[in-house]
Design a protein around this motif. Sequence first.
Motif, PDB file in Angstrom:
ATOM      1  N   ARG A  54       0.985  -0.811   0.292  1.00 17.00           N
ATOM      2  CA  ARG A  54      -0.190  -0.589  -0.165  1.00 17.00           C
ATOM      3  C   ARG A  54       0.538   1.396   0.369  1.00 17.00           C
ATOM      4  O   ARG A  54       1.996   1.175   0.654  1.00 17.00           O
ATOM      5  N   SER A  55       0.395   2.414  -0.728  1.00 21.24           N
ATOM      6  CA  SER A  55       1.316   3.790  -1.049  1.00 21.24           C
ATOM      7  C   SER A  55       0.754   4.241   0.474  1.00 21.24           C
ATOM      8  O   SER A  55       0.445   4.413   1.394  1.00 21.24           O
ATOM      9  N   THR A  56       1.567   5.277   1.257  1.00 24.03           N
ATOM     10  CA  THR A  56       2.096   6.088   2.082  1.00 24.03           C
ATOM     11  C   THR A  56       0.816   6.825   2.086  1.00 24.03           C
ATOM     12  O   THR A  56       0.726   7.940   3.084  1.00 24.03           O
ATOM     13  N   ASP A  57       0.784   7.888   0.795  1.00 27.26           N
ATOM     14  CA  ASP A  57       0.536   8.830   0.741  1.00 27.26           C
ATOM     15  C   ASP A  57      -1.504   9.076   2.048  1.00 27.26           C
ATOM     16  O   ASP A  57      -1.357  10.294   2.099  1.00 27.26           O
TER      17      ASP A  57
ATOM     18  N   ILE B 155      12.085  10.407   7.814  1.00 26.98           N
ATOM     19  CA  ILE B 155      12.544   9.427   8.082  1.00 26.98           C
ATOM     20  C   ILE B 155      13.103   8.473   7.125  1.00 26.98           C
ATOM     21  O   ILE B 155      12.872   8.587   6.049  1.00 26.98           O
ATOM     22  N   ASP B 156      14.327   8.146   8.554  1.00 23.15           N
ATOM     23  CA  ASP B 156      15.717   8.064   7.316  1.00 23.15           C
ATOM     24  C   ASP B 156      15.523   6.660   7.051  1.00 23.15           C
ATOM     25  O   ASP B 156      15.723   6.020   9.120  1.00 23.15           O
ATOM     26  N   PHE B 157      16.434   5.620   6.799  1.00 23.15           N
ATOM     27  CA  PHE B 157      16.132   4.098   6.214  1.00 23.15           C
ATOM     28  C   PHE B 157      17.694   3.765   6.338  1.00 23.15           C
ATOM     29  O   PHE B 157      17.714   2.878   6.083  1.00 23.15           O
TER      30      PHE B 157
ATOM     31  N   ARG C 230       7.876  -3.219  14.086  1.00 22.62           N
ATOM     32  CA  ARG C 230       6.839  -4.854  13.817  1.00 22.62           C
ATOM     33  C   ARG C 230       6.750  -5.502  12.838  1.00 22.62           C
ATOM     34  O   ARG C 230       6.521  -6.923  12.595  1.00 22.62           O
ATOM     35  N   CYS C 231       6.993  -4.206  11.818  1.00 22.54           N
ATOM     36  CA  CYS C 231       6.663  -4.664  10.267  1.00 22.54           C
ATOM     37  C   CYS C 231       7.705  -5.057   9.619  1.00 22.54           C
ATOM     38  O   CYS C 231       8.940  -4.766  10.666  1.00 22.54           O
ATOM     39  N   LYS C 232       7.760  -6.239   8.528  1.00 23.07           N
ATOM     40  CA  LYS C 232       9.534  -7.048   7.548  1.00 23.07           C
ATOM     41  C   LYS C 232       9.233  -6.195   6.469  1.00 23.07           C
ATOM     42  O   LYS C 232      10.364  -6.666   5.854  1.00 23.07           O
ATOM     43  N   SER C 233       8.331  -4.867   6.744  1.00 24.71           N
ATOM     44  CA  SER C 233       9.351  -4.364   4.929  1.00 24.71           C
ATOM     45  C   SER C 233       9.271  -3.071   5.686  1.00 24.71           C
ATOM     46  O   SER C 233       8.570  -2.415   6.287  1.00 24.71           O
ATOM     47  N   VAL C 234      10.069  -1.839   5.037  1.00 18.72           N
ATOM     48  CA  VAL C 234      10.436  -1.022   4.408  1.00 18.72           C
ATOM     49  C   VAL C 234       8.401  -0.021   4.580  1.00 18.72           C
ATOM     50  O   VAL C 234       8.385   0.905   4.934  1.00 18.72           O
ATOM     51  N   GLN C 235       8.464  -0.430   3.778  1.00 21.44           N
ATOM     52  CA  GLN C 235       6.752   0.070   3.600  1.00 21.44           C
ATOM     53  C   GLN C 235       5.943  -0.369   4.910  1.00 21.44           C
ATOM     54  O   GLN C 235       5.578   1.289   5.588  1.00 21.44           O
TER      55      GLN C 235
ATOM     56  N   ALA D 108       6.950  -0.515   7.487  1.00 22.81           N
ATOM     57  CA  ALA D 108       7.778  -0.130   9.105  1.00 22.81           C
ATOM     58  C   ALA D 108       7.500   1.655   8.968  1.00 22.81           C
ATOM     59  O   ALA D 108       7.543   2.594   9.836  1.00 22.81           O
ATOM     60  N   THR D 109       6.936   1.818   7.471  1.00 25.76           N
ATOM     61  CA  THR D 109       7.051   4.404   7.245  1.00 25.76           C
ATOM     62  C   THR D 109       5.295   4.011   7.614  1.00 25.76           C
ATOM     63  O   THR D 109       5.858   4.639   8.756  1.00 25.76           O
ATOM     64  N   ILE D 110       4.939   3.202   7.350  1.00 25.13           N
ATOM     65  CA  ILE D 110       4.044   3.419   7.963  1.00 25.13           C
ATOM     66  C   ILE D 110       3.224   3.257   9.393  1.00 25.13           C
ATOM     67  O   ILE D 110       2.682   3.978   9.898  1.00 25.13           O
ATOM     68  N   GLN D 111       3.840   2.340  10.055  1.00 22.62           N
ATOM     69  CA  GLN D 111       4.261   2.461  11.277  1.00 22.62           C
ATOM     70  C   GLN D 111       4.995   3.661  12.303  1.00 22.62           C
ATOM     71  O   GLN D 111       3.438   4.121  13.451  1.00 22.62           O
ATOM     72  N   VAL D 112       5.605   4.340  11.833  1.00 24.28           N
ATOM     73  CA  VAL D 112       6.127   5.513  12.355  1.00 24.28           C
ATOM     74  C   VAL D 112       4.812   6.346  11.453  1.00 24.28           C
ATOM     75  O   VAL D 112       4.611   7.359  12.318  1.00 24.28           O
ATOM     76  N   LEU D 113       3.945   6.678  10.336  1.00 27.80           N
ATOM     77  CA  LEU D 113       3.537   7.616  10.188  1.00 27.80           C
ATOM     78  C   LEU D 113       1.988   7.309  11.421  1.00 27.80           C
ATOM     79  O   LEU D 113       1.599   8.098  11.187  1.00 27.80           O
ATOM     80  N   MET D 114       1.769   6.289  11.663  1.00 26.87           N
ATOM     81  CA  MET D 114       0.384   5.732  12.093  1.00 26.87           C
ATOM     82  C   MET D 114       1.089   6.695  13.522  1.00 26.87           C
ATOM     83  O   MET D 114      -0.484   6.671  14.801  1.00 26.87           O
ATOM     84  N   VAL D 115       2.256   6.638  14.013  1.00 27.24           N
ATOM     85  CA  VAL D 115       2.367   6.664  15.594  1.00 27.24           C
ATOM     86  C   VAL D 115       2.246   8.383  15.456  1.00 27.24           C
ATOM     87  O   VAL D 115       1.885   9.288  16.444  1.00 27.24           O
ATOM     88  N   ILE D 116       2.606   9.147  14.485  1.00 33.63           N
ATOM     89  CA  ILE D 116       2.438  10.443  14.682  1.00 33.63           C
ATOM     90  C   ILE D 116       0.561  10.761  14.386  1.00 33.63           C
ATOM     91  O   ILE D 116       0.958  12.214  14.546  1.00 33.63           O
ATOM     92  N   ILE D 117       0.205  10.487  13.705  1.00 32.80           N
ATOM     93  CA  ILE D 117      -1.142  10.077  13.421  1.00 32.80           C
ATOM     94  C   ILE D 117      -1.874  10.461  14.839  1.00 32.80           C
ATOM     95  O   ILE D 117      -2.538  10.982  15.350  1.00 32.80           O
ATOM     96  N   ALA D 118      -1.480   8.985  15.870  1.00 32.61           N
ATOM     97  CA  ALA D 118      -2.032   8.668  17.112  1.00 32.61           C
ATOM     98  C   ALA D 118      -1.705  10.336  17.905  1.00 32.61           C
ATOM     99  O   ALA D 118      -2.526  10.501  18.512  1.00 32.61           O
ATOM    100  N   TYR D 119      -0.437  10.603  18.384  1.00 31.00           N
ATOM    101  CA  TYR D 119      -0.269  11.434  18.689  1.00 31.00           C
ATOM    102  C   TYR D 119      -1.151  13.392  18.053  1.00 31.00           C
ATOM    103  O   TYR D 119      -1.436  13.589  18.799  1.00 31.00           O
ATOM    104  N   LEU D 120      -0.971  13.535  17.061  1.00 33.46           N
ATOM    105  CA  LEU D 120      -1.481  13.993  16.504  1.00 33.46           C
ATOM    106  C   LEU D 120      -2.631  14.602  17.004  1.00 33.46           C
ATOM    107  O   LEU D 120      -3.746  15.456  17.119  1.00 33.46           O
TER     108      LEU D 120
END
Length: 326
Positions: A71-74, A139-141, A264-269, A271-283
Amino acid sequence: MITNLVKILTPILKTLPTNDYPAISTRLFFAVWLEWTFNSGVSSFRELFYKLNLQQNPVNRTTFSKACKRRSTDIFYRIINKLKHQVSRQIPGSDKRLFPIDATIVTLTSKLFWSQGVHQIKLILGADIEEGEIGDFVIDFKGHHEQYFKSDIVNMGLENSLYIMDRGFASHELMLKLTERKIDFVVRLNRNCNLTRNDKNEWFYHEFRVVKITDEMGIEYWLGTNLSSEDYSDEEIGDIYRKRWYIELLWRFMKGYLKLDKIRCKSVQGATIQVLMVIIAYLLLLLIQIPVILGTNLLNKLRCVQVELQQEVNCIYWMEGYIAQG
């Protein structure tokens, strides 16, 4: 209802399609991620999907894992931008906003990342210490040093921001870029930087003023700044730098309560979504309002959200129920 979470999320959820994918739609995909981020009762995706399946939710772990890879992170970035806009609208203007910026490393749990050349995930972010509002983030990998993102850091702040940074951001080039953009800053300098002293016993790092402070343990800190001595005394510069601790508390909250401690994810995509969801939850927590008697800090708001969602079984039932009513 304890919180106004329904009012905040409903306009966003209505824009998420429910039939774009046959197995797990975008809205359902987002709902599962929100359940994972907010639910303190689950510590792994295996446990999450075990509980969801017991509640007869139409999603399984294999389908979700494949969606995380493809899935796209857009859509997540769009949600973040909408929430940031809402946060900025409810915050009054300020002459000077103290804005600490820092980087944190997020632990990887899967060895599959190593085969993709990913050894760590770094998140660079800043926040207003009074209201918690954030600007842009990185977000840097690829394990780049903070100095690699000079241009991003310059554009990371909010209006009237005063950057507060630690040694990882100390470089003459970055200080020049910030000064050219008329951005004030206080940054802790490295021990090996070349300092000069004038006839008035004032210290400088190239053309920038340097202030020495000592903490209660007797440790010396050398701070570089473009703030003039006429406007800010050495003691005031020291007080400003001490407020950098706010960003450390923010990392502690995100890692301790919003599951940014491990990927907890096993792909870069994924992992990016997990970080973005943390930011969404914070906002979302910044926007959420709860009765004053229950407290006003982020942790109190999070606990109220968790109680509210538990009453509705989970995020999936909650979303579908209130969207249908709307």
